[in-house]
Design an enzyme around this catalytic site. Structure first.
Site, PDB file in Angstrom:
ATOM      1  N   HIS A  11       0.897  -1.210  -0.012  1.00 25.09           N
ATOM      2  CA  HIS A  11      -0.212   0.130   0.040  1.00 25.09           C
ATOM      3  C   HIS A  11       0.753   1.294  -0.103  1.00 25.09           C
ATOM      4  CE1 HIS A  11      -3.356  -2.775   0.516  1.00 25.09           C
ATOM      5  NE2 HIS A  11      -2.538  -3.383   1.538  1.00 25.09           N
ATOM      6  N   GLU A  25      -2.159   0.133   7.995  1.00 26.68           N
ATOM      7  CA  GLU A  25      -1.315  -0.870   7.455  1.00 26.68           C
ATOM      8  C   GLU A  25       0.013  -0.440   6.595  1.00 26.68           C
ATOM      9  OE1 GLU A  25      -1.493  -4.928   4.173  1.00 26.68           O
ATOM     10  OE2 GLU A  25      -3.328  -3.535   4.437  1.00 26.68           O
ATOM     11  N   HIS A  86       2.679  -7.009   4.301  1.00 32.37           N
ATOM     12  CA  HIS A  86       1.424  -6.631   4.371  1.00 32.37           C
ATOM     13  C   HIS A  86       0.664  -7.121   6.005  1.00 32.37           C
ATOM     14  CE1 HIS A  86       0.099  -5.890   0.216  1.00 32.37           C
ATOM     15  NE2 HIS A  86       1.225  -6.523  -0.060  1.00 32.37           N
ATOM     16  N   GLU A 152       1.580 -11.761   5.399  1.00 34.62           N
ATOM     17  CA  GLU A 152       0.821 -11.181   6.037  1.00 34.62           C
ATOM     18  C   GLU A 152       1.133 -11.292   7.603  1.00 34.62           C
ATOM     19  OE1 GLU A 152      -1.911  -9.373   5.051  1.00 34.62           O
ATOM     20  OE2 GLU A 152      -2.512  -9.964   3.281  1.00 34.62           O
TER      21      GLU A 152
END
Length: 293
Positions: A11, A25, A86, A152
């Protein structure tokens, strides 16, 4: 020849990623990514980043274009391993890692990464999963030529969040350890205090002087606060190369430092050589250290 690792903090810029309790995040992934970059470089790896500040790669504001640019950056430089960072959402718990099929040449590396990271929040079901075209189909796994992983670290909208926040500085050393063990290189000490940015290999004098000149040019149109930030960043480069410092204007405000970091991040993406990129990120790291003081 050292392995070239491409770190992709998920992101950024227009896209905050998952958000919970005011935590974004994109901020978590950037901090881990920058720490991991420095640790891997200290261990002897060559490292490149898809972003080094709160911007989207290429300045795009559409997800498809954003993802293509991340893949293009890695493919153009011929990265050996691509790692996308992430934080999950959806109310679950634990870390998970996606690879192409079963991981291929980096299957053991993937296992090492998730084994280390999972000591913080545990794992979410199957620890290593197929993120390729026959699995989840993540663009950064399907469209990168490097051996790719998407990690993640946990769930931002569950009780993983306080664990992530309390242990945020531990993720990069855990990931770095997995890389060092997989490639058989000496592990770093895990120290990332943000005070003195490590010199990435050796700064090139010509490249550093070019960035110093660019910072000087910014002061001609910027505010007084920006002038202080540019002077602070330029002096960090001068010190790294033992160049004389003629003027010190003090420590910049967090806002001005952030503005100059964004400019350096944009210039970094346009740089024609790794030497210039190294000088940009060294100056930006100095400003990040100033923000923390």
């Amino acid at each position: 020849m050292p392995k070239l690792i491409c770190i992709d903090p998920g992101h950024g810029g227009y896209d905050p990623g998952a958000v919970a309790q005011g935590v974004r995040e994109k901020d978590i992934t950037l901090k881990i990514g920058l720490q991991l970059r420095d640790l891997l470089r200290k261990a002897g790896f060559d490292v490149m980043m898809t972003r080094e500040s709160d911007v989207s790669p290429g300045g795009y504001k559409q997800v498809a274009a954003d993802l293509r640019e991340r893949c293009r950056i890695a493919n153009t430089k011929g990265a050996d391993v691509f790692l996308s960072l992430h934080v999950n959402a959806g109310g679950g718990r634990g870390a998970e890692l996606y690879v192409y099929d079963k991981g291929g040449p980096i299957a053991k590396l993937a296992k090492g990464v998730i084994t280390g990271v999972s000591t913080i929040c545990g794992t979410h079901g199957q620890a290593v999963r197929d993120g390729g075209p026959n699995g989840t189909g993540f663009a950064v796994i399907c469209s990168t030529e490097a051996d790719a992983m998407l990690l993640e670290i946990g769930f931002i909208d569950s009780d993983d969040l306080p664990k992530i926040q309390a242990n945020l500085d531990k993720f990069a050393p855990l990931i770095c350890r997995a890389f060092c063990e997989f490639y058989g290189v000496k592990e770093t000490d895990g120290h990332t205090d943000g005070q003195e940015p490590p010199v990435p290999q050796i700064l090139d004098r010509k490249a550093a002087n070019l960035v110093i000149a660019q910072l000087g040019a910014l002061t001609k149109t910027g505010t007084d606060d920006v002038l202080v930030a540019c002077n602070y960043a330029a002096n960090s480069l001068r010190r790294a190369l033992s160049l004389p410092i003629t003027e010190t204007k003090g420590v910049p405000t967090a806002s001005a430092a952030g503005n100059v970091i964004e400019v350096l991040g944009a210039l970094w993406k346009c740089a024609e050589s790794q030497d210039i990129q190294d000088a940009y990120h060294y100056a930006a790291d100095a400003l990040r250290g100033a923000q923390q003081n």
